[in-house]
Design a protein around this motif. Structure first.
Motif, PDB file in Angstrom:
ATOM      1  N   SER A 414      53.808 -32.406  -2.051  1.00  0.00           N
ATOM      2  CA  SER A 414      53.523 -34.025  -2.031  1.00  0.00           C
ATOM      3  C   SER A 414      54.615 -34.665  -2.257  1.00  0.00           C
ATOM      4  O   SER A 414      55.110 -35.731  -1.753  1.00  0.00           O
ATOM      5  N   LYS A 426      49.127 -37.734   2.815  1.00  0.00           N
ATOM      6  CA  LYS A 426      48.588 -38.801   2.096  1.00  0.00           C
ATOM      7  C   LYS A 426      47.645 -38.368   0.902  1.00  0.00           C
ATOM      8  O   LYS A 426      47.281 -37.218   0.745  1.00  0.00           O
ATOM      9  N   ARG A 427      47.184 -39.435   0.371  1.00  0.00           N
ATOM     10  CA  ARG A 427      46.312 -39.353  -0.871  1.00  0.00           C
ATOM     11  C   ARG A 427      44.961 -38.434  -0.502  1.00  0.00           C
ATOM     12  O   ARG A 427      44.738 -37.727  -1.112  1.00  0.00           O
ATOM     13  N   PRO A 495      48.232 -36.952  -7.952  1.00  0.00           N
ATOM     14  CA  PRO A 495      47.856 -37.439  -6.479  1.00  0.00           C
ATOM     15  C   PRO A 495      49.037 -38.423  -6.019  1.00  0.00           C
ATOM     16  O   PRO A 495      49.537 -39.187  -6.983  1.00  0.00           O
ATOM     17  N   PRO A 496      49.261 -38.561  -4.752  1.00  0.00           N
ATOM     18  CA  PRO A 496      50.194 -39.538  -4.422  1.00  0.00           C
ATOM     19  C   PRO A 496      49.478 -40.854  -4.705  1.00  0.00           C
ATOM     20  O   PRO A 496      48.139 -40.943  -4.961  1.00  0.00           O
ATOM     21  N   ASP A 498      47.611 -44.865  -4.766  1.00  0.00           N
ATOM     22  CA  ASP A 498      46.713 -45.423  -3.951  1.00  0.00           C
ATOM     23  C   ASP A 498      47.103 -45.981  -2.555  1.00  0.00           C
ATOM     24  O   ASP A 498      46.356 -45.725  -1.689  1.00  0.00           O
ATOM     25  N   SER A 501      47.909 -43.915   1.756  1.00  0.00           N
ATOM     26  CA  SER A 501      46.699 -43.580   2.325  1.00  0.00           C
ATOM     27  C   SER A 501      46.635 -43.428   3.730  1.00  0.00           C
ATOM     28  O   SER A 501      47.292 -44.008   4.337  1.00  0.00           O
TER      29      SER A 501
END
Length: 659
Positions: A414, A426-427, A495-496, A498, A501
């Motif tokens: 990621s 992506k997230r 996580p990536p 917000d 996305s």
């Protein structure tokens, strides 16, 4: 042993320098004495701080490093006449290196005569490498730029093209009230505790390593060896404690090369940690580690290494023999400890702050956790009877670690995706992969499927069921975060963000805020709307940056201030997107080192270093539109500290406006 002490000196020097930026225990000057139209004496004088000493050029081999001059252009523009002479020195025997060492105290004077080979030579550049010592030794470089005719030295910047000179000059800001930066950075309790957190992670990793089949069976065997081998119980205990100390030392020594990298360039470790292909490499390595824990193959260092260390421990005996025993343990247990150490390395590169220092803290914690049982069971041998028997539970530990390694592997992939602007992970995709991994872990723990190294099928223990239940709960938590039912604050930074996305977002800035990703554009807008600036040095792969954005910026009392009162300028120092050809340039530091600026991240990383003398992220500065610094800089802090800091900056800006 010489290199061991040099490495230790580098490490402690690095720690010391972090708290004393700019303090130099030796101040240097130079003088030119003209003897004729073609001959000159170059005199270099160093004033040495009380208690420190600098080594002679001619100190004995096998001891500390000697001073060494490099005369640029010698043999082409001029020749050296004789050797470099020195002022009075002191010679003393070194108990560490067991040689006579020669050094200066209080003052060092070097003199070198030169004879010009070209009549048009008017300036000379000389570099001095030296080692200055007190309790530790610090290697230093000093660049002398000498004018032979008494005129000002003409900077080497003339070798740079005009475009590079112009773009390099544009990076340097005319900051007002810059004295605030010299008052230090406000870090708060979260920032101060980061080192202890890494130490704790290392300690936890060491405790987990103890439960693996490579280490656990060694505890009673090794303790029994020490207690039974020695005729005196006290000596056996002392040997076991020394064995534990050497385990800690060995793992600490593994982190020392990273301090060498950090001493070369303050941004080099950040560059390495955010390098796209290095993150891909970490991903592959962690997947490889994971499948070794799943039992498909075994990672081992060459058996000859362990045999040689074992033979050395028997041959040498005494303290050094115990050291080689500890080294043998580190080698033979690598198949279990290697992947855990890899996870520790990965965690420290993801953490913000000084990567090398974090890694040392983590390694010491890891080694301490491994060493403690050997010392404790030697002190209290009756406790050995309470140890659980080796068995299938250790295989379960390895499989759980394998799934955790896989989860961490996808974090590195990621990072590569974010820094490289690939737009693949992506997230939602990242969270989906983690959900699958932790559901699979739960299914394994409940006995739904098995791995090659699992023993005969047995009744599932209560502990295994509880861990499986925790994995299911965590998977549900991730699902709720995937559908934005909850905000996943517990995972901030992993996580990536917000705004990264699959679904389109209104803004590509954190929390939907308006932000600028170019400094000049942001300043121009701040001047237009007459608002102060929040300058945010951040990174795509910066975990603590995400934590600040998702836990602090989102606070109900802080978000409105960011949205309405400040102009946000977010500069990503790890952005690997290439600059347009016309914006690429060479930048020359005051030290003379030239750096090629080719990417957005290199530009903003250099911008941060030369203007704010900082290289870590997150790093926040409050500025007025005319570049007046409004408050001390801030890094990783809690919401209360950050809110007070923002409001204080607003108050100072309003006061300056009313004058």
């Amino acid at each position: 042993m010489r290199f061991l002490f040099l490495f230790l000196g580098l490490f402690f020097a690095n720690l010391t320098s972090q708290g004393q930026t700019g303090d130099n225990p030796a101040l240097w000057s130079h003088e030119v004495k003209k003897l004729s139209d073609s001959e000159y004496d170059l005199v270099f004088q160093g004033e040495i701080l009380e208690g420190w000493h600098v080594y002679s050029q001619y100190t004995a081999e096998g001891g500390s490093l000697p001073s060494e001059f490099t005369f640029e252009g010698a043999g082409e523009d001029y020749e050296l006449v004789g050797k470099t002479t020195e002022s009075k020195t002191i010679t003393e025997f070194s108990d560490v290196f067991e040689v006579d060492e020669t050094f200066f105290k209080k003052e060092a004077i070097f003199t070198q005569r030169i004879k010009l080979l070209k009549s048009n030579v008017t300036q000379v550049s000389v570099n001095l490498f030296y080692q200055i010592c007190k309790e530790v030794c610090i290697p230093k470089d000093e660049l002398f730029q000498i004018s032979l005719d008494g005129s000002d030295f003409v900077s080497q910047e003339k070798n740079l093209d005009e475009r590079s000179l112009a773009l390099g000059t544009s990076l340097k800001l005319d900051l007002k009230n810059k004295a605030l930066l010299n008052q230090g950075t406000l870090q708060g309790e979260q920032g101060k505790s980061n080192l202890w957190m890494v130490f704790g992670l290392g300690f936890l990793g060491g405790l987990i390593a103890l439960l693996t089949p490579c280490v656990f069976p060694m505890i009673p065997l090794t303790v029994s060896f020490f207690t039974k081998q020695s005729q005196q119980k006290s000596k056996g205990i002392a040997n076991a404690i020394l064995y534990g100390f050497f385990i800690v030392l060995i793992y600490f020594l593994l982190s020392l090369p990273f301090h060498l990298f950090d001493s070369i360039d303050s941004q080099i470790l950040n560059t390495i940690a955010t390098n796209i292909w290095l993150n891909v490499f970490f991903f592959i390595i962690f997947v490889f580690f994971a499948f070794s824990f799943f039992g498909y193959y075994e990672l081992t260092l060459p058996s000859s290494w362990a045999n040689k260390m074992d033979a050395a421990s028997s041959k040498v005996g005494g303290g050094m023999g115990i050291f080689f025993m500890a080294l043998t343990l580190a080698i033979v247990s690598f198949s279990c400890t290697g992947p855990i150490l890899g996870g520790l390395l990965g965690s420290t590169t993801l953490a913000d702050g000084n990567v090398a220092t974090n890694l040392s803290a983590g390694m010491v914690g890891f080694g301490l956790a491994l060493a403690l049982p050997f010392a404790l069971f030697a002190l209290f041998p009756a406790w050995l009877n309470s140890l659980p028997k080796s068995g299938g539970w250790m295989t379960t530990v390895k499989v759980v670690l394998g799934f955790l390694e896989l989860a961490l592997a996808f974090k590195f992939l990621s990072n590569a995706d974010l820094v490289g602007n690939w737009g693949i992970f992506k997230r939602e995709i990242f969270l989906g992969i983690w959900i699958v991994l932790f559901v699979l872990l739960a299914l394994y723990l409940f006995g739904i499927f098995r791995f090659p190294h699992d023993g005969p099928k047995q009744k599932i223990s209560l502990t295994r069921k509880l861990i499986g239940l925790v994995s299911i709960v965590f998977s549900v938590y991730l699902v709720l975060g995937l559908f934005t039912v909850t905000n996943l604050k517990l995972l901030s930074g992993f996580p990536p963000p917000d705004f990264y996305s699959i679904t389109e977002t209104e803004s590509d800035c954190p929390l939907g805020l308006d932000c600028f990703k170019d400094f000049e554009e942001g300043v121009a807008y701040a001047q237009e709307v007459n608002k102060p600036i929040l300058l945010d040095f951040t990174g795509w792969a910066c975990v603590n940056c995400r934590k600040m954005e998702e836990n602090v910026w989102s606070d109900a009392s802080i978000y409105p201030i960011l949205k309405d009162e400040y102009v946000l300028i977010s500069l990503y120092v790890d952005d690997r997107k290439e600059l347009p050809e016309e914006e690429k340039f060479d930048f020359k530091y005051d030290s003379g080192r030239i750096k090629t600026i080719e990417t957005i991240g290199q530009k903003w990383g250099t911008f941060q270093t030369i203007n704010f003398n900082a290289a870590s992220q997150p790093y926040y500065v409050l500025l007025s539109p005319n570049l007046e610094i409004l408050n001390k800089s801030v890094q990783y802090v809690d919401a209360d500290v950050y809110e007070k800091w923002l409001k204080s900056g607003l108050e100072k800006y309003q006061l300056s406006m009313n004058k």
